[in-house]
Design an enzyme around this catalytic site. Structure first.
Site, PDB file in Angstrom:
ATOM      1  N   ARG A  98       0.989  -0.991   0.036  1.00 48.30           N
ATOM      2  CA  ARG A  98       0.004  -0.012  -0.018  1.00 48.30           C
ATOM      3  C   ARG A  98       0.791   1.151  -0.017  1.00 48.30           C
ATOM      4  O   ARG A  98       1.722   1.394   0.859  1.00 48.30           O
ATOM      5  CB  ARG A  98      -0.835  -0.007   1.261  1.00 48.30           C
ATOM      6  CG  ARG A  98      -1.839   1.242   1.248  1.00 48.30           C
ATOM      7  CD  ARG A  98      -2.738   1.257   2.668  1.00 48.30           C
ATOM      8  NE  ARG A  98      -3.501   2.477   2.608  1.00 48.30           N
ATOM      9  CZ  ARG A  98      -3.266   3.341   3.604  1.00 48.30           C
ATOM     10  NH1 ARG A  98      -2.777   2.886   4.757  1.00 48.30           N
ATOM     11  NH2 ARG A  98      -3.916   4.464   3.500  1.00 48.30           N
ATOM     12  N   HIS A 143      -2.899  10.735   0.714  1.00 46.38           N
ATOM     13  CA  HIS A 143      -2.389  10.511   2.123  1.00 46.38           C
ATOM     14  C   HIS A 143      -2.010  11.889   2.751  1.00 46.38           C
ATOM     15  O   HIS A 143      -0.691  12.138   2.867  1.00 46.38           O
ATOM     16  CB  HIS A 143      -1.571   9.421   1.954  1.00 46.38           C
ATOM     17  CG  HIS A 143      -1.318   8.915   3.603  1.00 46.38           C
ATOM     18  ND1 HIS A 143      -1.530   7.426   3.640  1.00 46.38           N
ATOM     19  CD2 HIS A 143      -1.104   9.265   4.712  1.00 46.38           C
ATOM     20  CE1 HIS A 143      -0.950   7.237   4.914  1.00 46.38           C
ATOM     21  NE2 HIS A 143      -0.681   8.296   5.417  1.00 46.38           N
ATOM     22  N   GLU A 189      -7.696   8.071   6.038  1.00 42.12           N
ATOM     23  CA  GLU A 189      -8.339   8.842   7.453  1.00 42.12           C
ATOM     24  C   GLU A 189      -8.525  10.236   7.614  1.00 42.12           C
ATOM     25  O   GLU A 189      -8.075  11.091   8.081  1.00 42.12           O
ATOM     26  CB  GLU A 189      -6.969   8.591   8.346  1.00 42.12           C
ATOM     27  CG  GLU A 189      -6.454   7.383   8.712  1.00 42.12           C
ATOM     28  CD  GLU A 189      -5.149   7.369   9.889  1.00 42.12           C
ATOM     29  OE1 GLU A 189      -4.753   8.279  10.233  1.00 42.12           O
ATOM     30  OE2 GLU A 189      -5.011   6.340  10.365  1.00 42.12           O
ATOM     31  N   ASN A 329      -7.587   1.622   9.611  1.00 39.62           N
ATOM     32  CA  ASN A 329      -6.458   1.814  10.210  1.00 39.62           C
ATOM     33  C   ASN A 329      -6.489   1.568  11.761  1.00 39.62           C
ATOM     34  O   ASN A 329      -7.291   2.548  12.293  1.00 39.62           O
ATOM     35  CB  ASN A 329      -5.831   3.047  10.027  1.00 39.62           C
ATOM     36  CG  ASN A 329      -5.133   3.181   8.515  1.00 39.62           C
ATOM     37  OD1 ASN A 329      -5.444   2.309   7.648  1.00 39.62           O
ATOM     38  ND2 ASN A 329      -4.603   4.645   8.092  1.00 39.62           N
ATOM     39  N   TYR A 331      -4.555   0.978  15.680  1.00 38.22           N
ATOM     40  CA  TYR A 331      -3.422   0.850  16.356  1.00 38.22           C
ATOM     41  C   TYR A 331      -3.816   0.662  17.629  1.00 38.22           C
ATOM     42  O   TYR A 331      -2.968   0.055  18.326  1.00 38.22           O
ATOM     43  CB  TYR A 331      -2.780   2.192  16.217  1.00 38.22           C
ATOM     44  CG  TYR A 331      -1.987   2.396  14.712  1.00 38.22           C
ATOM     45  CD1 TYR A 331      -2.642   2.946  13.713  1.00 38.22           C
ATOM     46  CD2 TYR A 331      -0.917   2.222  14.808  1.00 38.22           C
ATOM     47  CE1 TYR A 331      -2.035   3.048  12.633  1.00 38.22           C
ATOM     48  CE2 TYR A 331      -0.029   2.482  13.578  1.00 38.22           C
ATOM     49  CZ  TYR A 331      -0.655   2.969  12.477  1.00 38.22           C
ATOM     50  OH  TYR A 331      -0.214   3.272  11.143  1.00 38.22           O
ATOM     51  N   GLU A 402      -3.823  -0.453   7.877  1.00 35.93           N
ATOM     52  CA  GLU A 402      -2.571  -0.013   8.803  1.00 35.93           C
ATOM     53  C   GLU A 402      -2.672  -0.651  10.250  1.00 35.93           C
ATOM     54  O   GLU A 402      -4.080  -0.528  10.648  1.00 35.93           O
ATOM     55  CB  GLU A 402      -2.527   1.637   8.849  1.00 35.93           C
ATOM     56  CG  GLU A 402      -1.764   2.372   7.777  1.00 35.93           C
ATOM     57  CD  GLU A 402      -1.662   3.978   8.157  1.00 35.93           C
ATOM     58  OE1 GLU A 402      -1.533   4.159   9.279  1.00 35.93           O
ATOM     59  OE2 GLU A 402      -1.886   4.531   7.018  1.00 35.93           O
TER      60      GLU A 402
HETATM   61  C1  BGC Z   1      -1.218   7.492   9.288  1.00 29.39           C
HETATM   62  C2  BGC Z   1       0.345   7.255   8.917  1.00 29.39           C
HETATM   63  C3  BGC Z   1       1.212   7.531  10.364  1.00 29.39           C
HETATM   64  C4  BGC Z   1       0.424   6.343  11.124  1.00 29.39           C
HETATM   65  C5  BGC Z   1       1.441   6.276  12.444  1.00 29.39           C
HETATM   66  C6  BGC Z   1      -1.729   6.904  10.307  1.00 29.39           C
HETATM   67  O1  BGC Z   1      -2.473   7.986  11.293  1.00 29.39           O
HETATM   68  O2  BGC Z   1      -2.207   7.091   8.207  1.00 29.39           O
HETATM   69  O3  BGC Z   1       0.429   8.336   7.801  1.00 29.39           O
HETATM   70  O4  BGC Z   1       2.266   7.449  10.093  1.00 29.39           O
HETATM   71  O5  BGC Z   1      -0.663   6.486  11.468  1.00 29.39           O
HETATM   72  O6  BGC Z   1       1.054   7.582  13.265  1.00 29.39           O
END
Ligand code: BGC
Length: 507
Positions: A98, A143, A189, A329, A331, A402
């Site tokens: 990606r 992006h 995002e 995405n 995390y 992500e």
């Molecule tokens: C974004 C990336 C960023 C990653 C880590 C995401 O919000 O798409 O560009 O580097 O998180 O912060």
């Protein structure tokens, strides 16, 4: 071999056996496994090949905008080193990649100028080289970076004019690359981006107002919602163009990516549980509900009232079902505490949604700390988020576009950065929960690790590293980290198992 090296090697194999209870074969064979990057964060070459200045080129050169005072002028120099990076990907064994297209490389002046042949040629070379190695390009059109001219002319995302510009940019890309690109993402995002750009003033165009932030211009109460509104409609414009003129001929699919934290109530109270609904609403549903459910999420309509722009009947028609897949995405997870019925001090969207988010409950952290504030690593959040999206949107095809681990560089030696056992723990446990969500029926079709290589981490500059591959930013030397070895091993595990079975069969 030095004793430190022996220790690290032993640890690596211990980790492989202790946490790698997950294997490639736990996922469907057609599953895409890749890595992710974005143009401004890796390409560099900011003044080459007729490229114009992007909003990030201009912003990162302003004093005080980036933590370490650096910028993406060179970044990973990927523009010149893409062949080396593709080789690294090939060595990892991924079947997809990606990346995003720099708008100012392809259309330096947006729709006010010509298509830049040098930019087109660059992406053609990149796409062809990926395909030659069996790596599917999964392409993001936007992006965060746009030609600065669009900002200067009409205020970019705050103006409905951007919809025409984005449609034009998207069409140029479909026309030039769509014979080979089968996966398109319109935006990365929008929900996170507009908070940083128009509420907190930390991304260009650095708009905000008190008490959300201290900027020279902006209105944090309304601008983020106007910008997102224009992004959502720009998305629909691009998908409409794709569906009408390209999709049947080219046979690809198109979606949008939302940033999606997971939230748990701080207490079992109804107030905190309702606050979780409000917190979740300004994650993926803000962007996806208008496309898949016909309007903004009820919680947003309720708490924001006239601050939220409305869609006309024609716009709602244009939006409806304008995506083939959802990109998520994911995390981190946080706790949520209600502020509607009790007073508390909060910032950003939390303030608008009348809640406060935190990583702590009774002094205990919700998950492991990472280098980014609020990015608490909570692997089970992956499963909960995926099942939530699955239920809300009738199990629309989903890609995890992500997921990754933020590594602090301050005080860390290169050796420590390369021996990233924490990242291995992170990926393996997040993948375990992803596979569990799939086994419960979620139609997830791919996973992209953020990121392939250490890169320019926006307002944090180079102070935080997300890569599977370590980059020495002085020399541009790439070194696969322990996590890269883990990912490679993981990706080849199916082959290994198949081989074992085959051998047994032979015997
Ligand atoms: C974004 C990336 C960023 C990653 C880590 C995401 O919000 O798409 O560009 O580097 O998180 O912060």
């Amino acid at each position: 071999m030095g004793s430190r090296k022996i220790f690290v090697t032993v640890l690596f194999f211990q980790l492989l056996s202790s946490v790698a209870c997950i294997s490639r074969s736990d996922f469907p064979s057609s599953f895409l496994f890749g890595t992710a990057t974005s143009s401004y964060q890796i390409e560099g070459a900011y003044l080459e090949g007729n490229k114009s200045l992007s909003n990030w080129d201009v912003f990162s050169h302003l004093p005080g905008t980036i933590k370490d005072g650096k910028n993406g002028d060179i970044a990973d120099d990927h523009y010149h080193r893409y062949m080396e990076d593709i080789k690294l990907m090939h060595d990892l064994g991924v079947n997809s990649y990606r990346f995003s297209i720099s708008w100012s490389r392809v259309l330096p002046r947006g729709r006010f100028g010509d298509v830049n042949a040098v930019g087109i040629e660059y992406y053609n070379r990149l796409i062809n080289a990926l395909l030659l190695r069996g790596i599917q390009p999964f392409v993001t059109l936007n992006h965060f970076d746009i030609p600065q001219e669009l900002e200067d002319r009409y205020g970019s995302w705050l103006s409905p004019q951007i919809r025409e510009d984005f449609g034009h940019f998207a069409e140029v890309c479909f026309k030039e690359f769509g014979d080979r690109v089968k996966f398109w993402i319109t935006f990365n995002e929008p929900n996170m981006f507009v908070e940083q750009a128009y509420k907190l003033g930390k991304y260009p165009p650095a708009h905000c107002s008190q008490p959300y932030g201290n900027c020279s211009t902006g209105d944090s109460e309304t601008e983020p919602y106007v910008a997102a509104h224009n992004i959502i409609l720009s998305h629909a414009t691009a998908v409409d163009i794709y569906r009408k003129a390209y999709q049947v001929k080219q046979g690809g699919s198109i979606g949008i990516v939302a940033s999606s934290k997971w939230y748990e109530p701080l207490t079992n109270s109804t107030a905190d549980r309702l606050a979780v609904e409000r917190a979740l609403a300004v994650e993926a549903p803000w962007i996806l509900d208008p496309i898949l459910l016909g309007d903004y999420p009820p919680q947003m309509l309720e708490i924001l009232g006239s601050r939220l722009p409305t869609f006309t009947i024609e716009e709602k028609k244009l939006l409806l079902n304008k995506l083939d897949f959802i990109g998520i995405n994911h995390y981190a997870s946080n706790y949520v505490k209600d502020c509607m019925f009790s007073s508390c001090d909060s910032d950003g969207y939390d303030r608008d949604a009348l809640l406060v988010t935190t990583g702590y409950k009774d002094g205990q952290l919700i998950g492991d700390l990472t280098a980014l504030p609020t990015f608490y690593a909570v692997p089970r959040g992956m499963e909960k988020m995926v099942l939530y999206i699955m239920e809300r949107y009738d199990n629309k095809p989903m890609y995890i576009t992500e997921n990754g681990y933020a590594q602090e560089t301050e005080g860390a030696s290169t050796d420590e950065l390369i021996n990233d056992t924490e990242r291995i723990k992170f990926i393996s446990s997040y993948l375990t929960y992803l596979s569990s969500a799939i086994s419960k029926g979620a139609d997830v079709r791919g996973y992209f690790f953020w990121s392939l290589i250490d890169n320019f981490e926006w307002a944090f500059g180079y102070t935080i590293r997300f890569g599977l591959i370590h980059v020495d930013f002085q020399t541009q030397k790439r070194t696969p980290k322990l996590s890269a070895k883990w990912y490679k091993k993981f990706l080849s595990s199916e082959k290994l198992q198949l081989k074992t079975k085959y051998l047994r069969h032979e015997v």
